[in-house]
Write a protein that holds these residues in place. Structure first.
Motif, PDB file in Angstrom:
ATOM      1  N   UNK A  33       9.129   8.681  -8.592  1.00 56.53           N
ATOM      2  CA  UNK A  33       7.889   8.241  -7.956  1.00 56.53           C
ATOM      3  C   UNK A  33       7.575   6.821  -8.368  1.00 56.53           C
ATOM      4  N   UNK A  34       7.104   6.015  -7.426  1.00 56.11           N
ATOM      5  CA  UNK A  34       6.683   4.655  -7.750  1.00 56.11           C
ATOM      6  C   UNK A  34       5.408   4.696  -8.569  1.00 56.11           C
ATOM      7  N   UNK A  35       5.008   3.530  -9.062  1.00 57.37           N
ATOM      8  CA  UNK A  35       3.793   3.462  -9.876  1.00 57.37           C
ATOM      9  C   UNK A  35       2.581   3.930  -9.079  1.00 57.37           C
ATOM     10  N   UNK A  54      -2.053   3.088 -16.652  1.00 59.30           N
ATOM     11  CA  UNK A  54      -1.182   2.604 -17.723  1.00 59.30           C
ATOM     12  C   UNK A  54      -0.137   3.643 -18.124  1.00 59.30           C
ATOM     13  N   UNK A  55      -0.317   4.883 -17.698  1.00 64.91           N
ATOM     14  CA  UNK A  55       0.658   5.944 -17.965  1.00 64.91           C
ATOM     15  C   UNK A  55       1.744   5.888 -16.890  1.00 64.91           C
ATOM     16  N   UNK A  56       2.556   4.853 -16.988  1.00 75.22           N
ATOM     17  CA  UNK A  56       3.563   4.563 -15.969  1.00 75.22           C
ATOM     18  C   UNK A  56       4.953   4.842 -16.523  1.00 75.22           C
ATOM     19  N   UNK A  57       5.744   5.585 -15.751  1.00 69.41           N
ATOM     20  CA  UNK A  57       7.103   5.935 -16.152  1.00 69.41           C
ATOM     21  C   UNK A  57       8.071   5.304 -15.155  1.00 69.41           C
ATOM     22  N   UNK A  58       8.673   4.158 -15.493  1.00 69.97           N
ATOM     23  CA  UNK A  58       9.504   3.416 -14.534  1.00 69.97           C
ATOM     24  C   UNK A  58      10.759   4.157 -14.098  1.00 69.97           C
ATOM     25  N   UNK A  59      11.235   5.108 -14.884  1.00 70.12           N
ATOM     26  CA  UNK A  59      12.455   5.834 -14.533  1.00 70.12           C
ATOM     27  C   UNK A  59      12.196   7.033 -13.623  1.00 70.12           C
ATOM     28  N   UNK A  83       0.821  -1.205   0.000  1.00 73.13           N
ATOM     29  CA  UNK A  83       0.000   0.000   0.000  1.00 73.13           C
ATOM     30  C   UNK A  83       0.857   1.258   0.000  1.00 73.13           C
ATOM     31  N   UNK A  84       2.095   1.138   0.369  1.00 75.23           N
ATOM     32  CA  UNK A  84       2.937   2.324   0.377  1.00 75.23           C
ATOM     33  C   UNK A  84       3.509   2.627  -0.994  1.00 75.23           C
ATOM     34  N   UNK A  85       3.166   1.836  -1.971  1.00 73.41           N
ATOM     35  CA  UNK A  85       3.517   2.226  -3.329  1.00 73.41           C
ATOM     36  C   UNK A  85       4.573   1.386  -3.979  1.00 73.41           C
ATOM     37  N   UNK A  86       4.923   0.235  -3.426  1.00 80.08           N
ATOM     38  CA  UNK A  86       5.892  -0.611  -4.097  1.00 80.08           C
ATOM     39  C   UNK A  86       5.373  -1.090  -5.422  1.00 80.08           C
TER      40      UNK A  86
END
Length: 451
Positions: A327-329, A319-324, A72-75
């Motif tokens: 901020x986590x997903x 789906x607009x996720x930027x892994x670099x 829940x903390x954003x991992x």
């Protein structure tokens, strides 16, 4: 004639200090009612990613509590998709959050007048408190979804009730209501994102938010100064005496604005000639159908705006996720939601400055946003989350402007006796658009997550 003159003089007397105090209390009361009514709804959407993360962690291990706290903390979850997908789209939470509201808004306007406003507000507060408790203490996703449904019932019944309630007050309370609903978005999304960001668990965060239903009761029963014509604890059908109808009409009299509107091309009072011989008493079923027909020119544009923006919010945002990114997903998703709500707050608070009559323009601009972001998800041409932040803020500006201007012009262009029903019935527009967006988001999520 002397009695009529005294009634007509009442709005003038409201210009003294006591009248200004009453006006300010009512505006503030509707602002808080808008804030409290939409708060649980917004929080559940902001928590959508976390609610579904609980399902994923629950499937991975039988020991729920420690794993849930970490997730829940954003991992970021690990899966084979480049979009870092949850097993189920956040649209599942959206549908649980909107379908009960949609059912209520489709059916309630025809029968809700039988239930006095005081009982409606008590019921909404109880439902909101129950939703926070259920989601906070839930041990499985299905239990959380039931909590989301309770929040939906509270929000749906509250919205149509409070919009109807505005007809008993001066029209400026619509600005307070609109600004308050926008404030709910910012406060709900910001508090949820902020409190979880600093280390509080979502469970603790939701328990803190139990103060909101209490604030709703205080706003309605203590802060508002209701007119004598308001059916507080009695059935609405006993309130249609001619004097009561006259008083409501005078409360809504804003002659200087009416003159300005009459000079505007295309100004129409609807519905036209429903039943010319009926000027008092409850609306008949046939009259209500005529009113709904006149509302379609408002409901369709509003529904399209909300379809496009919630297709973005619950179909594309995760789906607009930027892994670099730093901020986590989960954190990216939360701040998308918060910035969207900032845009909504700004535009819903703009009624005192600008009024937009061309609602279809807002609809088309929102559709363009949805198409651009859909291609951005597919081709991943956006360089960073920061550009998405700007687009999402703009999206919120369009959606909030469409909402507040829709109900303002419905209030202006509807006959006095029909206004209460019209305000409640038109509220189905945004819910219908949101529900369709939730359904459309499922195949989109499934397609991209299979890549």
């Amino acid at each position: 004639m002397e009695q009529a003159a005294s009634v007509n003089a009442d709005p003038v007397q409201r210009s003294d200090s006591n009248g200004r105090s009453t006006q300010w209390r009512n505006w503030s009361g509707f602002w808080l009612l808008g804030l409290c009514n939409n708060f649980a709804y917004v929080v559940m959407l902001s928590a959508a990613h976390d609610i579904l993360k609980r399902q994923e962690s629950g499937n991975a291990t039988a020991s729920n509590s420690p794993t849930v706290a970490v997730d829940f903390q954003g991992g970021n979850s690990s899966n084979s998709s480049r979009y870092d997908c949850n097993p189920v789209s956040t649209a599942a939470v959206l549908l649980a959050d909107i379908l009960p509201t949609l059912v209520i808004k489709l059916c309630a306007p025809f029968v809700i007048h039988k239930l006095p406003y005081g009982f409606r507000v008590l019921f909404c507060a109880i439902m909101a408190a129950t939703s926070f408790l259920l989601v906070s203490f839930s041990s499985a996703v299905w239990m959380s979804i039931i909590g989301v449904i309770f929040a939906s019932i509270s929000s749906g019944l509250g919205e149509l009730s409070f919009l109807s309630l505005t007809v008993f007050f001066s029209r400026d309370v619509l600005g307070g209501w609109g600004s308050g609903t926008g404030g709910a978005g910012v406060a709900g999304a910001f508090l949820y994102a902020g409190l979880t960001q600093v280390g509080l668990s979502p469970q603790t965060t939701l328990l803190i938010m139990l103060v909101v239903p209490v604030a709703m009761l205080i706003s309605y029963f203590i802060l508002l100064v209701p007119p004598s014509s308001l059916p507080q604890w009695k059935s609405r059908e006993t309130e249609y005496a001619a004097v009561g109808s006259e008083e409501r009409r005078q409360l809504m009299d804003e002659s200087e604005e009416e003159e300005q509107e009459k000079s505007t091309p295309g100004h129409v009072i609807f519905p036209l000639n429903v039943t010319e011989d009926r000027t008092t008493g409850p609306l008949t079923f046939t009259e209500k159908l005529h009113i709904i027909k006149g509302l379609l020119k408002f409901v369709f544009p509003l529904g399209l705006v909300y379809f496009a923006e919630y297709f973005i919010n619950q179909g594309l945002m995760e789906l607009l996720y930027f892994p670099n990114s730093s901020l986590s997903h989960a954190e990216q998703y939360r701040w998308y939601q918060m910035l969207y709500q900032v845009g909504v707050l700004l535009s819903r608070s703009s009624l005192c400055c600008v009024k937009i009559r061309k609602l279809w323009t807002l609809s088309l601009l929102q559709v363009v946003n949805a198409v651009v972001l859909l291609f951005a998800v597919g081709y991943q041409f956006l360089p960073s989350a920061w550009l998405v932040f700007v687009i999402v803020l703009y999206e919120g500006l369009l959606g909030g402007a469409a909402y507040v201007n829709t109900f303002y012009f419905i209030s202006k262009e509807t006959e006095d006796r029909q206004r209460e029903f019209a305000m409640a019935a038109a509220s189905v527009g945004d819910s219908l658009g949101i529900a369709l967006a939730g359904l459309a988001a499922f195949p989109v999520h499934r397609y991209f997550c299979s890549l």
